[in-house]
Write an enzyme that holds these catalytic residues in place. Sequence first.
Site, PDB file in Angstrom:
ATOM      1  N   THR A  18       0.812  -1.200  -0.190  1.00 39.97           N
ATOM      2  CA  THR A  18      -0.121  -0.032  -0.072  1.00 39.97           C
ATOM      3  C   THR A  18       0.790   1.248   0.058  1.00 39.97           C
ATOM      4  O   THR A  18       0.541   2.420  -0.571  1.00 39.97           O
ATOM      5  CB  THR A  18      -0.987  -0.020   1.323  1.00 39.97           C
ATOM      6  OG1 THR A  18      -1.585  -1.163   1.297  1.00 39.97           O
ATOM      7  CG2 THR A  18      -1.951   1.064   1.198  1.00 39.97           C
ATOM      8  N   HIS A 114       3.592   3.760  10.888  1.00 39.59           N
ATOM      9  CA  HIS A 114       2.815   3.560  12.201  1.00 39.59           C
ATOM     10  C   HIS A 114       3.177   2.225  12.747  1.00 39.59           C
ATOM     11  O   HIS A 114       2.954   1.815  13.687  1.00 39.59           O
ATOM     12  CB  HIS A 114       1.395   3.534  12.156  1.00 39.59           C
ATOM     13  CG  HIS A 114       0.882   2.488  10.957  1.00 39.59           C
ATOM     14  ND1 HIS A 114       1.031   2.918   9.636  1.00 39.59           N
ATOM     15  CD2 HIS A 114       0.265   1.523  11.106  1.00 39.59           C
ATOM     16  CE1 HIS A 114       0.464   1.926   8.799  1.00 39.59           C
ATOM     17  NE2 HIS A 114       0.253   0.999   9.686  1.00 39.59           N
ATOM     18  N   ASP A 278       1.709  10.109  13.563  1.00 34.48           N
ATOM     19  CA  ASP A 278       2.622   8.815  13.535  1.00 34.48           C
ATOM     20  C   ASP A 278       3.805   8.969  13.237  1.00 34.48           C
ATOM     21  O   ASP A 278       4.378  10.009  13.552  1.00 34.48           O
ATOM     22  CB  ASP A 278       1.663   7.640  12.434  1.00 34.48           C
ATOM     23  CG  ASP A 278       2.078   8.398  11.147  1.00 34.48           C
ATOM     24  OD1 ASP A 278       2.487   9.530  10.994  1.00 34.48           O
ATOM     25  OD2 ASP A 278       1.984   7.304  10.254  1.00 34.48           O
ATOM     26  N   ASP A 280       5.800   8.690  10.812  1.00 35.07           N
ATOM     27  CA  ASP A 280       6.481   9.662   9.850  1.00 35.07           C
ATOM     28  C   ASP A 280       5.690  10.923   9.490  1.00 35.07           C
ATOM     29  O   ASP A 280       5.963  11.582   8.493  1.00 35.07           O
ATOM     30  CB  ASP A 280       6.374   8.542   8.377  1.00 35.07           C
ATOM     31  CG  ASP A 280       5.131   8.164   7.942  1.00 35.07           C
ATOM     32  OD1 ASP A 280       4.148   7.960   8.628  1.00 35.07           O
ATOM     33  OD2 ASP A 280       4.741   8.223   6.546  1.00 35.07           O
ATOM     34  N   ARG A 283      -0.093  10.914   9.461  1.00 39.62           N
ATOM     35  CA  ARG A 283      -1.312  10.528  10.287  1.00 39.62           C
ATOM     36  C   ARG A 283      -1.846  11.623  11.133  1.00 39.62           C
ATOM     37  O   ARG A 283      -0.922  11.886  11.786  1.00 39.62           O
ATOM     38  CB  ARG A 283      -1.443   9.177  10.772  1.00 39.62           C
ATOM     39  CG  ARG A 283      -1.329   8.164   9.799  1.00 39.62           C
ATOM     40  CD  ARG A 283      -1.452   6.697  10.385  1.00 39.62           C
ATOM     41  NE  ARG A 283      -1.407   5.793   9.106  1.00 39.62           N
ATOM     42  CZ  ARG A 283      -1.883   4.321   9.482  1.00 39.62           C
ATOM     43  NH1 ARG A 283      -2.748   4.156  10.418  1.00 39.62           N
ATOM     44  NH2 ARG A 283      -1.702   3.760   8.303  1.00 39.62           N
ATOM     45  N   LYS A 377      -0.641  12.564   2.669  1.00 42.50           N
ATOM     46  CA  LYS A 377      -1.660  12.916   3.863  1.00 42.50           C
ATOM     47  C   LYS A 377      -0.607  13.594   4.805  1.00 42.50           C
ATOM     48  O   LYS A 377       0.651  13.382   4.771  1.00 42.50           O
ATOM     49  CB  LYS A 377      -2.154  11.351   4.392  1.00 42.50           C
ATOM     50  CG  LYS A 377      -1.445  10.548   4.790  1.00 42.50           C
ATOM     51  CD  LYS A 377      -2.391   9.404   5.123  1.00 42.50           C
ATOM     52  CE  LYS A 377      -1.455   8.334   5.953  1.00 42.50           C
ATOM     53  NZ  LYS A 377      -0.944   7.272   4.820  1.00 42.50           N
TER      54      LYS A 377
HETATM   55  C1  VG1 Z   1      -2.803   1.366   6.110  1.00 41.47           C
HETATM   56  C2  VG1 Z   1      -4.013   2.059   5.675  1.00 41.47           C
HETATM   57  C3  VG1 Z   1      -4.218   3.122   4.647  1.00 41.47           C
HETATM   58  C4  VG1 Z   1      -2.770   3.842   4.569  1.00 41.47           C
HETATM   59  C5  VG1 Z   1      -1.478   3.069   4.589  1.00 41.47           C
HETATM   60  C6  VG1 Z   1      -0.308   3.824   4.807  1.00 41.47           C
HETATM   61  O1  VG1 Z   1      -2.823   0.475   4.652  1.00 41.47           O
HETATM   62  O2  VG1 Z   1      -5.379   1.411   5.840  1.00 41.47           O
HETATM   63  O3  VG1 Z   1      -5.267   3.646   4.519  1.00 41.47           O
HETATM   64  O4  VG1 Z   1      -2.859   4.559   3.334  1.00 41.47           O
HETATM   65  O5  VG1 Z   1      -1.758   1.952   5.837  1.00 41.47           O
HETATM   66  O6  VG1 Z   1      -0.479   4.469   5.670  1.00 41.47           O
HETATM   67  P1  VG1 Z   1      -3.334  -1.084   4.814  1.00 41.47           P
HETATM   68  O7  VG1 Z   1      -2.883  -1.689   3.323  1.00 41.47           O
HETATM   69  O8  VG1 Z   1      -2.383  -1.675   5.809  1.00 41.47           O
HETATM   70  O9  VG1 Z   1      -4.662  -0.953   5.181  1.00 41.47           O
HETATM   71  V1  VG1 Z   1       0.996   5.029   6.429  1.00 41.47           V
HETATM   72  O10 VG1 Z   1       0.501   6.205   7.704  1.00 41.47           O
HETATM   73  O11 VG1 Z   1       1.728   3.712   6.625  1.00 41.47           O
HETATM   74  O12 VG1 Z   1       2.039   5.872   5.292  1.00 41.47           O
HETATM   75 CO    CO Z   2       2.578   7.351   8.132  1.00 41.65          CO
END
Ligand code: VG1
Ligand code: CO
Length: 544
Positions: A18, A114, A278, A280, A283, A377
């Site tokens: 993701t 996170h 979070d 980085d 969030r 974000k």
């Molecule tokens: C999670 C969240 C997703 C977000 C991603 C990266 O992904 O659900 O909404 O964009 O983390 O966020 P997943 O595939 O585990 O549901 V971050 O703050 O890691 O850059």
């Molecule tokens: Co993040």
Amino acid sequence: MEISTIKTQAFSDQRPGTSGLRKKVTIFQAPHYLENFVQSIFDTRTDLKGGTLVLGGDGRHYNRQAIQTIIRMAAANGVARVIVGQGGLLSTPAASCIIRKYRTNGGIILSASHNPGGPDGDFGIKFNTPNGGPAPEGVTEAIYARTREIGEYRTLTSGAIDLDTIGMLSLGNTRVEIIDPVADYAALMEALFDFGRIRQLFDAGLFRMRFDAMHAITGPYAKHILEEMLGAEPGTVINGIPREDFGGGHPDPNLVHAHEVVALTSGRKAVDFAAASDGDGDRNMILGRDFFVTPSDSLAVIAANAHHIKGYAGGISGVARSMPTSQAVDRVAEMLGIDCYETPTGWKFFGNLLDANRITLCGEESFGTGSNHVREKDGLWAVLFWLNLLAVRKQSVKEIVQEHWRRFGRNFYTRYDYEGIDTEAANGLITRLQERLADLPGSSLDSYTVDYADSFAYTDPVDGSVSENQGIRIGFTDGSRIVYRLSGTGTEGATLRVYLEAYEPDREKQGRKTAEVMKPLVGIATGLAEIESRTGRREPTVIT
Ligand code: VG1
Ligand code: CO
């Protein structure tokens, strides 16, 4: 300075998820693992040769070593200029800001967001394109394809670079610039928000807030902006010193992991406003006195109030939310007469919509909100938006949200995460649900009637690219929804996410407890997916 070409063997598991490639630190420390992925970026992004690369990370364990490795490889691959955050630090939104501001050829961000850090924790790497956003799937797939066939990488022999002193140095023909990681980002925030007005809020001495940086990257950003620029009292930022292991914690800003700051919002000495970010810095969690704002509601409130904020006073072109995010913002878009897009999970899907100016604001249920000011974000941005709004509307967080519900109805929302379950069991569960989809519409489950059931697919309206199997949606005739998907950011086994939403237009019923409202939907969701028998889990690992 001698450039060397090192023979290597391809790894088969370097497909970004993701949000980039995430693995245990120990995997990244294995010989050639990081180097292979980085060389695959240089091999696919050929304009980096002779171009500019932004580089920084969230400061977690292995950040410094990885930065040194990447700088050497950048020099060996002919990158003309590398812009690095001091100490090897850059929050994800700040990296996005800098990639855009200096018109660079992209950036490498080191982060597992996170996920916990430390020697036994997680590490991650991702490439962001020149628009400042996470590489879209076409790019990550090309990088992945390259990792499958790579046979060598280029590096050079040099001593360690001093990452801690701001200034310029050269490495072969490459100029390395060590910059203040906060300055450009802070200037952007000042351009968007009415700092004078927020300062008045703090100056009056009647308003107090706490920001929990969770020992992660936002500490220096929040201290500078909130305490130094805006005059919030010293101590407003808690856990403000970034640590390589985040103080042993889990830098995820939700009610479970950020309980320390949550506790400060109730009781006799409760603060008026609190927030957390979070690992980085992308969030955010928003809290009022005795009040939690769901991320989906936060996006809707932000959209409905954008006209109050300097940077958005000219109006917003459209909004977008990830598919599992509640439909609260859809109602705001309808009222404003603007488009609302439903995208797959992950910020990379907002990039084209933002670039084409189809949307100004976007968000995810996973504590992510942002706008066209960068292409990630942005945690602190959301906090400043709320602060600015509180200063303008002179109401409490609770009043603002409750008024929003009265106007638009309330979308109750909750997410159940089942972490570290057996991968085969997780895949089997999803496959079985997929098989049942065709039979569900029109059927009754408890007191609900299924309106539609599908596997979410998305066609990007800008470039026509198609992304399939992005989660299972089951919608009911009263507007409630159940969504199932498997996480793409975990590093151990599989994580099943179950997202639940219920709509309540009746003002009298909007004050009910979320857990109580969701109970029947939880029963349907767990039963339909046979969660207990397939995963052996009676209860989720985390409820947010
Ligand atoms: C999670 C969240 C997703 C977000 C991603 C990266 O992904 O659900 O909404 O964009 O983390 O966020 P997943 O595939 O585990 O549901 V971050 O703050 O890691 O850059
Ligand atoms: Co993040």
